[in-house]
Design a protein around this motif. Structure first.
Motif, PDB file in Angstrom:
ATOM      1  N   GLU A  84      79.484  64.848  31.613  1.00  0.00           N
ATOM      2  CA  GLU A  84      80.574  64.292  30.809  1.00  0.00           C
ATOM      3  C   GLU A  84      81.581  63.575  31.715  1.00  0.00           C
ATOM      4  O   GLU A  84      82.117  62.539  31.363  1.00  0.00           O
ATOM      5  N   LYS A  85      81.825  64.138  32.902  1.00  0.00           N
ATOM      6  CA  LYS A  85      82.802  63.590  33.839  1.00  0.00           C
ATOM      7  C   LYS A  85      82.439  64.055  35.238  1.00  0.00           C
ATOM      8  O   LYS A  85      81.834  65.099  35.416  1.00  0.00           O
ATOM      9  N   ILE A  86      82.797  63.272  36.227  1.00  0.00           N
ATOM     10  CA  ILE A  86      82.673  63.709  37.615  1.00  0.00           C
ATOM     11  C   ILE A  86      84.089  63.851  38.160  1.00  0.00           C
ATOM     12  O   ILE A  86      84.875  62.904  38.121  1.00  0.00           O
ATOM     13  N   ASN A  87      84.414  65.048  38.637  1.00  0.00           N
ATOM     14  CA  ASN A  87      85.719  65.301  39.246  1.00  0.00           C
ATOM     15  C   ASN A  87      85.648  64.971  40.722  1.00  0.00           C
ATOM     16  O   ASN A  87      84.649  65.252  41.389  1.00  0.00           O
ATOM     17  N   TYR A  88      86.725  64.384  41.230  1.00  0.00           N
ATOM     18  CA  TYR A  88      86.844  64.036  42.637  1.00  0.00           C
ATOM     19  C   TYR A  88      87.869  64.965  43.271  1.00  0.00           C
ATOM     20  O   TYR A  88      88.928  65.207  42.702  1.00  0.00           O
ATOM     21  N   GLY A  89      87.571  65.452  44.459  1.00  0.00           N
ATOM     22  CA  GLY A  89      88.520  66.281  45.190  1.00  0.00           C
ATOM     23  C   GLY A  89      88.553  65.860  46.643  1.00  0.00           C
ATOM     24  O   GLY A  89      87.520  65.675  47.265  1.00  0.00           O
ATOM     25  N   ALA A  90      89.756  65.680  47.159  1.00  0.00           N
ATOM     26  CA  ALA A  90      89.929  65.323  48.577  1.00  0.00           C
ATOM     27  C   ALA A  90      90.948  66.277  49.174  1.00  0.00           C
ATOM     28  O   ALA A  90      92.099  65.927  49.395  1.00  0.00           O
ATOM     29  N   TYR A  91      90.516  67.501  49.399  1.00  0.00           N
ATOM     30  CA  TYR A  91      91.395  68.557  49.873  1.00  0.00           C
ATOM     31  C   TYR A  91      91.157  68.769  51.361  1.00  0.00           C
ATOM     32  O   TYR A  91      90.206  69.430  51.740  1.00  0.00           O
ATOM     33  N   SER A  92      91.999  68.227  52.179  1.00  0.00           N
ATOM     34  CA  SER A  92      91.807  68.348  53.623  1.00  0.00           C
ATOM     35  C   SER A  92      92.890  69.208  54.262  1.00  0.00           C
ATOM     36  O   SER A  92      93.277  68.984  55.402  1.00  0.00           O
ATOM     37  N   LEU A  98      88.136  63.197  56.691  1.00  0.00           N
ATOM     38  CA  LEU A  98      88.097  62.534  55.386  1.00  0.00           C
ATOM     39  C   LEU A  98      86.764  62.779  54.687  1.00  0.00           C
ATOM     40  O   LEU A  98      85.697  62.448  55.209  1.00  0.00           O
ATOM     41  N   HIS A  99      86.851  63.390  53.507  1.00  0.00           N
ATOM     42  CA  HIS A  99      85.672  63.640  52.690  1.00  0.00           C
ATOM     43  C   HIS A  99      86.105  63.820  51.242  1.00  0.00           C
ATOM     44  O   HIS A  99      87.239  64.199  50.972  1.00  0.00           O
ATOM     45  N   PHE A 100      85.196  63.510  50.333  1.00  0.00           N
ATOM     46  CA  PHE A 100      85.439  63.671  48.901  1.00  0.00           C
ATOM     47  C   PHE A 100      84.405  64.625  48.326  1.00  0.00           C
ATOM     48  O   PHE A 100      83.206  64.450  48.538  1.00  0.00           O
ATOM     49  N   HIS A 101      84.874  65.624  47.592  1.00  0.00           N
ATOM     50  CA  HIS A 101      84.010  66.486  46.802  1.00  0.00           C
ATOM     51  C   HIS A 101      83.758  65.782  45.476  1.00  0.00           C
ATOM     52  O   HIS A 101      84.696  65.238  44.878  1.00  0.00           O
ATOM     53  N   LEU A 102      82.529  65.803  44.997  1.00  0.00           N
ATOM     54  CA  LEU A 102      82.141  65.157  43.748  1.00  0.00           C
ATOM     55  C   LEU A 102      81.483  66.213  42.875  1.00  0.00           C
ATOM     56  O   LEU A 102      80.334  66.591  43.109  1.00  0.00           O
ATOM     57  N   ALA A 103      82.235  66.693  41.890  1.00  0.00           N
ATOM     58  CA  ALA A 103      81.773  67.813  41.067  1.00  0.00           C
ATOM     59  C   ALA A 103      81.518  67.362  39.638  1.00  0.00           C
ATOM     60  O   ALA A 103      82.456  67.085  38.892  1.00  0.00           O
ATOM     61  N   PRO A 104      80.253  67.273  39.231  1.00  0.00           N
ATOM     62  CA  PRO A 104      79.941  66.929  37.842  1.00  0.00           C
ATOM     63  C   PRO A 104      80.420  68.030  36.905  1.00  0.00           C
ATOM     64  O   PRO A 104      80.262  69.211  37.194  1.00  0.00           O
ATOM     65  N   LYS A 105      80.980  67.618  35.777  1.00  0.00           N
ATOM     66  CA  LYS A 105      81.445  68.581  34.776  1.00  0.00           C
ATOM     67  C   LYS A 105      80.726  68.283  33.465  1.00  0.00           C
ATOM     68  O   LYS A 105      80.558  67.134  33.070  1.00  0.00           O
ATOM     69  N   TYR A 106      80.319  69.366  32.802  1.00  0.00           N
ATOM     70  CA  TYR A 106      79.548  69.271  31.571  1.00  0.00           C
ATOM     71  C   TYR A 106      80.293  69.996  30.457  1.00  0.00           C
ATOM     72  O   TYR A 106      80.857  71.071  30.687  1.00  0.00           O
ATOM     73  N   VAL A 107      80.277  69.438  29.252  1.00  0.00           N
ATOM     74  CA  VAL A 107      80.885  70.102  28.104  1.00  0.00           C
ATOM     75  C   VAL A 107      80.253  71.488  27.987  1.00  0.00           C
ATOM     76  O   VAL A 107      79.044  71.647  28.113  1.00  0.00           O
ATOM     77  N   PRO A 110      80.841  75.321  33.348  1.00  0.00           N
ATOM     78  CA  PRO A 110      81.887  75.998  34.109  1.00  0.00           C
ATOM     79  C   PRO A 110      83.114  75.114  34.339  1.00  0.00           C
ATOM     80  O   PRO A 110      82.978  73.956  34.742  1.00  0.00           O
ATOM     81  N   ASP A 111      84.270  75.664  34.037  1.00  0.00           N
ATOM     82  CA  ASP A 111      85.568  75.035  34.315  1.00  0.00           C
ATOM     83  C   ASP A 111      85.769  73.681  33.632  1.00  0.00           C
ATOM     84  O   ASP A 111      86.617  72.900  34.056  1.00  0.00           O
ATOM     85  N   TYR A 112      85.006  73.399  32.582  1.00  0.00           N
ATOM     86  CA  TYR A 112      85.205  72.130  31.879  1.00  0.00           C
ATOM     87  C   TYR A 112      86.630  72.080  31.340  1.00  0.00           C
ATOM     88  O   TYR A 112      87.107  73.029  30.736  1.00  0.00           O
ATOM     89  N   GLY A 113      87.307  70.980  31.585  1.00  0.00           N
ATOM     90  CA  GLY A 113      88.696  70.826  31.158  1.00  0.00           C
ATOM     91  C   GLY A 113      89.685  71.368  32.173  1.00  0.00           C
ATOM     92  O   GLY A 113      90.893  71.321  31.954  1.00  0.00           O
ATOM     93  N   GLY A 114      89.187  71.858  33.296  1.00  0.00           N
ATOM     94  CA  GLY A 114      90.050  72.390  34.347  1.00  0.00           C
ATOM     95  C   GLY A 114      89.568  71.934  35.711  1.00  0.00           C
ATOM     96  O   GLY A 114      88.658  71.118  35.837  1.00  0.00           O
ATOM     97  N   THR A 115      90.168  72.477  36.724  1.00  0.00           N
ATOM     98  CA  THR A 115      89.834  72.132  38.104  1.00  0.00           C
ATOM     99  C   THR A 115      88.593  72.891  38.556  1.00  0.00           C
ATOM    100  O   THR A 115      88.470  74.085  38.293  1.00  0.00           O
ATOM    101  N   PHE A 116      87.698  72.209  39.236  1.00  0.00           N
ATOM    102  CA  PHE A 116      86.513  72.886  39.746  1.00  0.00           C
ATOM    103  C   PHE A 116      86.902  73.821  40.883  1.00  0.00           C
ATOM    104  O   PHE A 116      87.865  73.598  41.585  1.00  0.00           O
TER     105      PHE A 116
END
Length: 141
Positions: A84-92, A98-107, A110-116
C-alpha cells in the motif's frame, strides 16, 4: 556525531552488516540490501557508497544520484510486492553513514498507519525465501 569509517559497518562490510542484511545490487552511488528481519515483507536499505553523515553533505549531483538509487529500489519493490505504501527512514543517530530504510507497509499488516519498527526480531526466512524476495526485486531493477 560522526563515526570513524574504519568502524562503520557499511564501510568495513563487516560481519554485523552480513548478519543484518544481504547485499543484492550495486547502483549508481550506493548499494542495495535486503533486511534479514522481514516483518515488513520486502524491506530493504540503500546505503551511500561514501562515508558521509547526512544527505546535506552531498553535492547536488551526488544527492540526485543517491535519491535516484533510492527511487529505483522503491519502484522495484512496489512492482515486486505491491505494498500500500513504502515508508522511508533515515535515522543516523547512532550510525553516521547515509542510508535509507525502505519498509513496505500493507493494509492490515504490521504497524500499518504508524511508524515501522527498526528491528522487531520476529520474522526470519530461509535462504531460499530471501533469494526469492531478492529475485523479485531484481526483476524490476
Amino acid at each position: 556525531m560522526y563515526s570513524n569509517p574504519a568502524e562503520c559497518l557499511y564501510c568495513t562490510n563487516n560481519e554485523t552488516l552480513h548478519n543484518l542484511m544481504i547485499q543484492f545490487a550495486e547502483l549508481r552511488v550506493s548499494r542495495a540490501f535486503l533486511f534479514k528481519e522481514q516483518t515488513y515483507r520486502g524491506r530493504c536499505l540503500v546505503a551511500y557508497n561514501g562515508h558521509v553523515n547526512d544527505l546535506n553533505e552531498l553535492s547536488d549531483e551526488q544527492r540526485d544520484a543517491f535519491m535516484a538509487d533510492v527511487a529505483q529500489v522503491t519502484r522495484a519493490m512496489q512492482k515486486a510486492f505491491n505494498p500500500e505504501k513504502i515508508n522511508y527512514g533515515a535515522y543516523s543517530d547512532k550510525l553516521s553513514h547515509l542510508h535509507f530504510h525502505l519498509a513496505p507497509k500493507y493494509v492490515d499488516g504490521p504497524d500499518y498507519g504508524g511508524t515501522f519498527q527498526m528491528n522487531p526480531g520476529q520474522v526470519y526466512l530461509s535462504d531460499e525465501e530471501y533469494q526469492s524476495l531478492i529475485d523479485a526485486i531484481k526483476k524490476y531493477l
